[in-house]
Design an enzyme around this catalytic site. Structure first.
Site, short mmCIF file in Angstrom:
data_model
loop_
_atom_site.label_atom_id
_atom_site.label_comp_id
_atom_site.label_asym_id
_atom_site.label_seq_id
_atom_site.Cartn_x
_atom_site.Cartn_y
_atom_site.Cartn_z
N GLU B 237 -12.43 32.79 -11.96
CA GLU B 237 -12.04 34.16 -12.30
C GLU B 237 -13.25 35.06 -12.53
O GLU B 237 -13.33 35.80 -13.50
CB GLU B 237 -11.12 34.15 -13.52
CG GLU B 237 -9.82 33.39 -13.26
CD GLU B 237 -8.84 33.40 -14.42
OE1 GLU B 237 -7.63 33.35 -14.13
OE2 GLU B 237 -9.26 33.47 -15.57
N ASP B 316 -0.87 27.79 -14.74
CA ASP B 316 -1.53 28.39 -15.89
C ASP B 316 -0.51 28.64 -17.00
O ASP B 316 -0.08 29.77 -17.19
CB ASP B 316 -2.19 29.71 -15.46
CG ASP B 316 -3.01 30.33 -16.59
OD1 ASP B 316 -3.30 29.63 -17.56
OD2 ASP B 316 -3.36 31.51 -16.46
N GLU B 344 0.88 33.34 -24.35
CA GLU B 344 0.58 34.32 -23.30
C GLU B 344 1.79 34.59 -22.41
O GLU B 344 2.20 35.74 -22.23
CB GLU B 344 -0.59 33.83 -22.46
CG GLU B 344 -0.94 34.77 -21.31
CD GLU B 344 -2.16 34.33 -20.53
OE1 GLU B 344 -2.76 33.30 -20.88
OE2 GLU B 344 -2.52 35.03 -19.56
#
Lengths: 610, 610
Positions: B237, B316, B344
């Site tokens: 990332e 993820d 998240e």
């Protein structure tokens, strides 16, 4: 420093005094440019912005008001610098007394929807600017007849509320710099200001509130006697307004207008009011109807110095919208048309998007005499070239010409701008002009199809996201399913169409006769609906998107082959490449989106990704 | 101050000295809580974290290592405070020597994916904390056996790079506060640090780079001799890593591991590597395959003190993913499992989401002995209650129990947590426990269906957006069209499934036998596909979403009826209401999305908005 379309003008002396009058500046500009020529300037104050220009042998005679002389001088100089012929006798008056640029600059230095860098006026919650750049900007505006600059964002964030309070002296100093150019400032004010000042209400019918605004106007005009007025966004997208107190927008606008009247100030009231907390499930609400519903019943109730400022279309500066029905319906209220130079939904000063052909279309449906003023959201910023994309300067230039005369011919405006800006051979000028003329249609082809709008990445508003706003609060839905797309806005649907005069109702009501490019604005249509030329709707969508991306690639190639001088060549090439990528992304995302829904293949067998 | 599950513990004295050893703290804790009791503590350093606890009439005898005595003391105290019986003889050792919390705290005070307020450690690019809160946190962690705290975000933004340089003294002072609790710090480091220090490379095979890291490790360990080690996110990332220099991740990890080895430090290397610039058009790339492809060939090439940290699933932290095949395949490399307490994608500490049942499922497919360590991304923040949602504390608590013993029974962990945290009657305790046990399934029902994942609002990761990531760069596509949805990850499709051991390949390969809840992870299926119980896929999607929203409403009602003390009652009620809204929004958006595509009505005639 970039001089833009003034590049052949002499550099403006850095000691230009702030108390120079526009007519004195007119003389200075003429004599500086052509010291050998004989200029006869006759000041006739009552003429205002009007001028009469006569070429009398070796003498150039101009008669006009204070600003009229300046506009006459710039008209003469622009023609000379562009090498364009002037008639021996020219009388010219602007169509609208107020020709405004609305800056969405925040005092923290950011620019809402700005694509040319940070604010020219503010940084770190303070005024922060280069006086030479301000004078250059004033000169640019005056050279195309623009005369009002609203300095700050209509979303008035602290400390910009203080522009009519503790920041007045600093604002006044800025006004001084613009004054020689005949550019008057305007201030965006917050309807809730009295609360900030310690009152317990901002109710327009509360005498204490009225007294507060009267005193505020007095303070402001004692510092800046020629301020154009105030601009207000109220009851919109989270901003407080008269609705909070159960008052109408006439009551709200009149409160401020009465405070400004003793100083000949105008109160510009934005009609960008809609429910921005809409439930996407509720198909009984149709956002484009909102402004008409709010303001039409108030027609005639506004003070004389109120101007309602209305966006060109009923949504929000999409690539293609029909004219706002509110612009056509108010009979007893002064109106300003609001355009957007900032390319929020139109390529963000990356993709080429030249607006004057779009404005010309608008005035086919909008009688010029319905308006009292014209405004455009600024595309300016602190970038070295002021506009980000060098060619975006043409939008400000041609907006000035349009505000002076809405019958301006787009080709002529662009021709003049190119002549003034670049030293091109005729062939290159024509190539550039033609691509600029085509640029809006190219962008339209590869983005949301046929008047649908909004298939854009949320928040940033650059790049495709077909359903990014589909389940959101903003009232901007396409409701595409496996069979059909669009919202029926006819009398049988939401009824939006009934807000129009009869002629436009007739034009748009029948999906067969409604122009293709607006079909999906007004109608919900099945994918196999036959368009004007017999193609199906879905095939038309595919074709437009393949063509648009292809044309964007040709456009980029053409721009990169033109002899732009440095650094424009680099700035333009960089953006052209980004536009090509953007166009491809739009093409593939939109085509895939509709292909997944419809299951209908492209008749020409081109690649649509699964 | 919130004491959480330590609420019946005596307040920790504010003058607890920093040089108190864990065994001394153990004695202090026991004597403070039960001054009348007789405690016989026997320190046997070689036992480390292990303890033996014997109830010998009036005497409580604990034998253990430095930290073993502390864990024994907390085990005893927690059982007493929870009023839960202890056996007369208990021997206990943790399954994993490293039981870690990874904080994603930035030095500017923000917390990446934090839902409990700002950082507990940093503000304004400086260390900023309340020592009493730090000690409280240390006590919380130790009370459930957690022993490593990685202090900063794996995305190491300046000035956090300085944590192994100029900020070391400040970091050391923080380490002092945690030391009595047996909690050792770890630091996320940036692979590019040598560049920051002025070297012209960060190449792991460059001797100058190696020397730089050796010196850096020396500096760090001279300040903090018991530092657990470094944590690294590289080539992921946007972060620089060994690939920049054409080196493998073994070469990269070994560089740092060798520098740490003299100090017994470990190098934790995250395996979160994938192409985050994927072209959505390219169906030959399948993101879940990336980690295996990168790391499987390197098995056996890592230094002994390298630990590869691997997320539980191949994507993820979605609501449901199969176990990461990489966790099952590396045979000669030390592995840490990475879980995420921060919610998240799982409701952001607004929606109730209790994780321990999910972890239990994971360990059915993941033999506990494949791991050397276990880590979880922190759900902590500066909110008064540390967790945002008061019930989110149970996730940290039960993670501690899981890290000690992966065979922990979820009901028992939650039972203990509730007993320690709230003074509830048996009936209320059971109600709360049952809703917590069901909460993950409820959330799963109303969000992306059946293992599909990712239909979430981009960036924020809260709320529905079925195609928000569909045309994006992240490799997370559902490719739903009018006929089918999902990606075929079998051998006939992307081949992802071949990364698994035979048994799991068999379980998942056939869409008929693949568990319903993972069907859309592994398969592309038509909407009329028959699920296990004979319902069609589309009907299952509708049913789950209607049920999920209904159950969320029941959950909210139940939570609001429970006798939580203030301020938890308010905090919980507020979140319960938001969860109800969120669940309705998910229900309607997902159902509408699939209905628009499939055109198939709900068999039960419930409202699906057009």
């Amino acid at each position: 420093m970039y001089l833009h379309w003034l590049k052949n003008f002499p550099v403006l002396p850095s000691d230009t005094p702030v108390d120079l009058s526009p007519s004195e500046l007119a003389r200075q500009e003429l004599e500086m440019a052509f010291p050998e020529k004989d200029f006869a300037l006759t000041l006739s104050p009552a003429l205002g912005d009007t001028f009469v220009l006569d070429l009398l042998g070796a003498t150039v005679a101009i008669t006009g008001g204070e600003t009229g002389l300046l506009y006459g001088a710039y008209t003469y100089l622009c023609h000379m610098m562009a090498d364009e012929p002037l008639p021996n006798h020219l009388e010219s008056s602007p169509r609208y007394p107020l020709r405004m640029i609305d800056c969405w600059d925040n005092m923290d230095g950011s620019v809402e929807r700005g694509y040319a860098g940070r604010s020219l006026f503010f940084e770190g919650n303070l005024f922060s600017y280069d006086p030479a750049r301000i004078r250059h900007l004033g000169r640019l505006l005056a050279s195309v007849g623009l005369n009002v600059l609203c300095i700050n964002n209509v979303n008035v964030h602290e400390p910009a509320q203080g522009l009519i309070a503790e920041s007045l002296p600093a604002l006044s100093a800025l006004a001084d710099l613009f004054r020689p150019f005949g550019v008057r400032l305007m201030i965006s004010v917050d309807f809730s200001m009295p609360l900030r000042a310690g009152l317990d209400s901002a109710d327009p019918l509360d005498p204490a509130v009225q007294a507060w605004w009267e005193a505020a106007a007095g303070r402001v005009y004692s510092e800046i006697p020629d301020l154009a007025g105030f601009l207000v966004k109220a009851d919109s997208e989270g901003r407080l307004g008269p609705f909070t107190y159960g008052r109408s927008h006439a009551e709200g606008a009149n409160l401020l207008a009465r405070a400004l009247a003793p100083y000949n100030g105008v109160l510009v009231w934005r009609c960008f009011v809609y429910n921005c907390r809409q439930d996407w499930r509720d198909s009984s609400v149709d956002r484009p109807m909102a402004a008409f519903e709010t303001y039409q019943p108030l027609d005639g109730q506004f003070e004389k110095n109120v101007i309602l400022q209305i966006k060109n279309g009923p949504f929000d500066f999409q690539v293609r919208e029909p004219v706002s029905p509110l612009l056509l319906s108010l009979k007893h209220t002064s109106l300003a048309l609001e355009l957007q130079l900032a390319q929020e939904y139109t390529g963000q000063q990356i993709d080429l998007y030249t607006m004057v052909p779009m404005w010309q279309e608008l005035f086919r449906d909008l009688p010029a005499d319905r308006l009292s003023a014209i405004a455009a959201v600024s595309n300016l910023g602190r970038d070295e070239n002021l506009f980000g994309h060098p060619l975006a300067a043409a939008n400000l230039f041609s907006f000035g010409l349009l505000a002076w005369n809405p019958q301006v011919r787009p080709e002529m405006a662009l021709e003049s701008w190119i002549r003034l800006t670049y030293t091109f051979r005729e062939v290159d000028r024509q190539i550039l002009k033609n691509w600029m003329m085509s640029s809006r249609r190219i962008y339209e082809k590869y983005t949301a199809p046929l008047g649908l709008g909004w298939m854009i990445t949320p928040h940033t508003h650059y790049g495709p996201n077909p359903s990014g706003y589909e389940y959101d609060l903003w009232g901007t839905y396409h409701r595409a399913d496996r069979n059909a797309v669009g919202i029926d806005r006819t009398a049988a649907g939401t009824g939006y169409i009934t807000q129009y005069p009869q002629e436009l109702q007739v034009r748009y009501s029948d999906p067969s006769s409604c122009p293709d490019l607006l079909k999906l604005f007004f109608h919900r249509l099945p994918y196999d609906f036959r368009m004007e030329d017999g193609r199906t709707l879905i095939q038309r969508i595919y074709d437009d998107h393949f063509e648009g991306a292809e044309e964007a690639a040709e456009l980029a190639k053409a721009l990169k082959a033109l002899p732009f001088p440095a650094p424009d060549d680099q700035e333009i090439a960089l953006r052209a490449d980004r536009q090509v990528s953007n166009a491809k992304e739009w093409r593939d995302v939109i085509n895939t989106f509709f292909h997944r829904l419809s299951g209908i293949p492209d008749a020409k067998g081109r690649t649509i990704y699964p």
